[in-house]
Design a protein around this motif. Structure first.
Motif, PDB file in Angstrom:
ATOM      1  N   ASP A 140     -50.637   4.676  21.569  1.00  0.00           N
ATOM      2  CA  ASP A 140     -51.071   3.433  20.935  1.00  0.00           C
ATOM      3  C   ASP A 140     -52.598   3.410  20.897  1.00  0.00           C
ATOM      4  O   ASP A 140     -53.260   3.883  21.814  1.00  0.00           O
ATOM      5  N   PHE A 141     -53.148   2.848  19.846  1.00  0.00           N
ATOM      6  CA  PHE A 141     -54.597   2.779  19.692  1.00  0.00           C
ATOM      7  C   PHE A 141     -55.214   1.724  20.606  1.00  0.00           C
ATOM      8  O   PHE A 141     -56.203   1.970  21.288  1.00  0.00           O
ATOM      9  N   CYS A 142     -54.633   0.530  20.627  1.00  0.00           N
ATOM     10  CA  CYS A 142     -55.240  -0.599  21.333  1.00  0.00           C
ATOM     11  C   CYS A 142     -54.450  -0.919  22.599  1.00  0.00           C
ATOM     12  O   CYS A 142     -53.305  -1.379  22.518  1.00  0.00           O
ATOM     13  N   MET A 143     -55.059  -0.656  23.768  1.00  0.00           N
ATOM     14  CA  MET A 143     -54.452  -0.940  25.068  1.00  0.00           C
ATOM     15  C   MET A 143     -55.536  -1.396  26.036  1.00  0.00           C
ATOM     16  O   MET A 143     -56.704  -1.078  25.851  1.00  0.00           O
ATOM     17  N   PRO A 144     -55.129  -2.136  27.076  1.00  0.00           N
ATOM     18  CA  PRO A 144     -56.121  -2.541  28.081  1.00  0.00           C
ATOM     19  C   PRO A 144     -56.589  -1.347  28.913  1.00  0.00           C
ATOM     20  O   PRO A 144     -55.941  -0.307  28.911  1.00  0.00           O
ATOM     21  N   ARG A 145     -57.694  -1.510  29.596  1.00  0.00           N
ATOM     22  CA  ARG A 145     -58.325  -0.521  30.473  1.00  0.00           C
ATOM     23  C   ARG A 145     -58.820   0.712  29.724  1.00  0.00           C
ATOM     24  O   ARG A 145     -59.978   1.045  29.804  1.00  0.00           O
ATOM     25  N   CYS A 146     -57.953   1.382  29.003  1.00  0.00           N
ATOM     26  CA  CYS A 146     -58.347   2.580  28.244  1.00  0.00           C
ATOM     27  C   CYS A 146     -57.410   2.709  27.056  1.00  0.00           C
ATOM     28  O   CYS A 146     -56.200   2.826  27.224  1.00  0.00           O
ATOM     29  N   GLY A 147     -57.970   2.681  25.851  1.00  0.00           N
ATOM     30  CA  GLY A 147     -57.167   2.774  24.636  1.00  0.00           C
ATOM     31  C   GLY A 147     -56.926   4.212  24.212  1.00  0.00           C
ATOM     32  O   GLY A 147     -57.299   5.176  24.891  1.00  0.00           O
ATOM     33  N   GLY A 148     -56.315   4.344  23.058  1.00  0.00           N
ATOM     34  CA  GLY A 148     -55.968   5.661  22.536  1.00  0.00           C
ATOM     35  C   GLY A 148     -57.165   6.574  22.320  1.00  0.00           C
ATOM     36  O   GLY A 148     -57.093   7.774  22.577  1.00  0.00           O
ATOM     37  N   MET A 149     -58.280   6.020  21.853  1.00  0.00           N
ATOM     38  CA  MET A 149     -59.469   6.853  21.618  1.00  0.00           C
ATOM     39  C   MET A 149     -60.012   7.403  22.945  1.00  0.00           C
ATOM     40  O   MET A 149     -60.492   8.539  22.995  1.00  0.00           O
ATOM     41  N   GLY A 150     -59.913   6.627  24.018  1.00  0.00           N
ATOM     42  CA  GLY A 150     -60.338   7.104  25.333  1.00  0.00           C
ATOM     43  C   GLY A 150     -59.488   8.269  25.812  1.00  0.00           C
ATOM     44  O   GLY A 150     -59.999   9.231  26.395  1.00  0.00           O
ATOM     45  N   VAL A 151     -58.193   8.195  25.561  1.00  0.00           N
ATOM     46  CA  VAL A 151     -57.297   9.301  25.926  1.00  0.00           C
ATOM     47  C   VAL A 151     -57.633  10.533  25.094  1.00  0.00           C
ATOM     48  O   VAL A 151     -57.681  11.655  25.612  1.00  0.00           O
ATOM     49  N   LEU A 152     -57.903  10.344  23.801  1.00  0.00           N
ATOM     50  CA  LEU A 152     -58.287  11.475  22.949  1.00  0.00           C
ATOM     51  C   LEU A 152     -59.579  12.121  23.441  1.00  0.00           C
ATOM     52  O   LEU A 152     -59.699  13.353  23.449  1.00  0.00           O
ATOM     53  N   LYS A 153     -60.557  11.306  23.867  1.00  0.00           N
ATOM     54  CA  LYS A 153     -61.810  11.855  24.407  1.00  0.00           C
ATOM     55  C   LYS A 153     -61.544  12.682  25.650  1.00  0.00           C
ATOM     56  O   LYS A 153     -62.132  13.755  25.834  1.00  0.00           O
ATOM     57  N   PHE A 154     -60.653  12.208  26.519  1.00  0.00           N
ATOM     58  CA  PHE A 154     -60.273  12.980  27.703  1.00  0.00           C
ATOM     59  C   PHE A 154     -59.620  14.301  27.290  1.00  0.00           C
ATOM     60  O   PHE A 154     -59.980  15.374  27.802  1.00  0.00           O
ATOM     61  N   LEU A 155     -58.670  14.231  26.363  1.00  0.00           N
ATOM     62  CA  LEU A 155     -57.935  15.437  25.950  1.00  0.00           C
ATOM     63  C   LEU A 155     -58.835  16.455  25.249  1.00  0.00           C
ATOM     64  O   LEU A 155     -58.586  17.657  25.329  1.00  0.00           O
ATOM     65  N   ALA A 207     -60.740   9.821  15.033  1.00  0.00           N
ATOM     66  CA  ALA A 207     -59.514  10.172  15.753  1.00  0.00           C
ATOM     67  C   ALA A 207     -59.136  11.631  15.501  1.00  0.00           C
ATOM     68  O   ALA A 207     -58.766  12.358  16.435  1.00  0.00           O
ATOM     69  N   LEU A 208     -59.247  12.082  14.264  1.00  0.00           N
ATOM     70  CA  LEU A 208     -58.948  13.484  13.951  1.00  0.00           C
ATOM     71  C   LEU A 208     -59.956  14.423  14.612  1.00  0.00           C
ATOM     72  O   LEU A 208     -59.591  15.472  15.141  1.00  0.00           O
ATOM     73  N   ARG A 209     -61.230  14.041  14.592  1.00  0.00           N
ATOM     74  CA  ARG A 209     -62.258  14.866  15.224  1.00  0.00           C
ATOM     75  C   ARG A 209     -62.026  14.980  16.735  1.00  0.00           C
ATOM     76  O   ARG A 209     -62.264  16.023  17.330  1.00  0.00           O
ATOM     77  N   LEU A 210     -61.529  13.909  17.332  1.00  0.00           N
ATOM     78  CA  LEU A 210     -61.251  13.911  18.769  1.00  0.00           C
ATOM     79  C   LEU A 210     -59.956  14.642  19.120  1.00  0.00           C
ATOM     80  O   LEU A 210     -59.669  14.855  20.284  1.00  0.00           O
ATOM     81  N   GLY A 211     -59.169  15.000  18.103  1.00  0.00           N
ATOM     82  CA  GLY A 211     -57.996  15.823  18.361  1.00  0.00           C
ATOM     83  C   GLY A 211     -56.643  15.223  18.056  1.00  0.00           C
ATOM     84  O   GLY A 211     -55.628  15.850  18.345  1.00  0.00           O
ATOM     85  N   ALA A 212     -56.588  14.040  17.476  1.00  0.00           N
ATOM     86  CA  ALA A 212     -55.284  13.506  17.081  1.00  0.00           C
ATOM     87  C   ALA A 212     -54.677  14.433  16.029  1.00  0.00           C
ATOM     88  O   ALA A 212     -55.371  14.896  15.130  1.00  0.00           O
ATOM     89  N   ASP A 213     -53.413  14.711  16.165  1.00  0.00           N
ATOM     90  CA  ASP A 213     -52.728  15.557  15.193  1.00  0.00           C
ATOM     91  C   ASP A 213     -52.191  14.745  14.026  1.00  0.00           C
ATOM     92  O   ASP A 213     -52.030  15.264  12.931  1.00  0.00           O
TER      93      ASP A 213
END
Length: 181
Positions: A80-95, A119-125
């Motif tokens: 999911d893109f929008c979540m508390p504490r850490c959203g989808g973009m934060g997970v993509l940055k980690f990955l 999102a694509l640059r950060l690695g979303a497929d």
């Protein structure tokens, strides 16, 4: 000679199920997604977590997720893109910093807030609108299986698709973006 369809079905039996992790802060959506995904033979739902912080812990195999037999590493993350504490973009940055990473579908109910190129640059497929109906989920999962995991071309008149190598615009309001690796 073997009929192409029968050959394709026979080929599908040689693939393992796609181990899938759901990352979403809505328990209701996780329950609905779980029920739909469990009905798909090509998907093995391995669990769901409630936000990006838990997702990162799961992917690292730390804290309550340190037993890989109970919490196997996913092949696919439905994020999911929008979540508390850490959203989808934060997970993509980690990955993005990880050597080995699962395939990722980033989706949202509010696509106007998602920067698809980032999102694509950060690695979303794949980046898409979160499915509202079972048919939409089945179409997205079919695209994931064939385009990302089986490397077969997919053309569907029901959605608009963009890949990083070749944009294809089909007549529909939904946007699905696939990044080729």
């Amino acid at each position: 000679l073997v009929n192409g369809k029968k050959c394709f079905r026979a080929m599908n039996t040689h693939f393992n199920s796609i181990r899938t992790l759901i990352v979403d802060d809505s328990t209701d959506e996780c329950v609905l997604l779980s029920a739909e995904l469990r009905a798909m033979h090509s998907i093995k739902l391995i669990g769901f977590v409630g936000d990006g912080v838990e997702a990162i812990s799961y992917l690292q195999g730390v804290e309550q997720f340190n037993n890989r037999e109970l919490f196997p590493y996913p092949d696919l993350v439905l994020l999911d893109f929008c979540m508390p504490r850490c959203g989808g973009m934060g997970v993509l940055k980690f990955l993005q910093r990880q050597f080995h990473r699962p395939r990722v579908v980033l989706w949202s109910n509010t696509m106007d807030r998602v920067s698809v190129p980032t999102a694509l640059r950060l690695g979303a497929d794949l980046v898409c609108q979160k499915p509202a109906r079972k048919e939409e989920l089945m179409e997205i999962m079919r695209r994931i299986e064939t385009k990302i995991f089986r490397c077969a071309p997919v053309v569907s008149p029901s959605t608009r698709t963009t890949t990083s190598s070749m944009p294809v615009h089909l007549p529909a309001p939904q946007l699905i973006t696939v990044r080729n690796r």
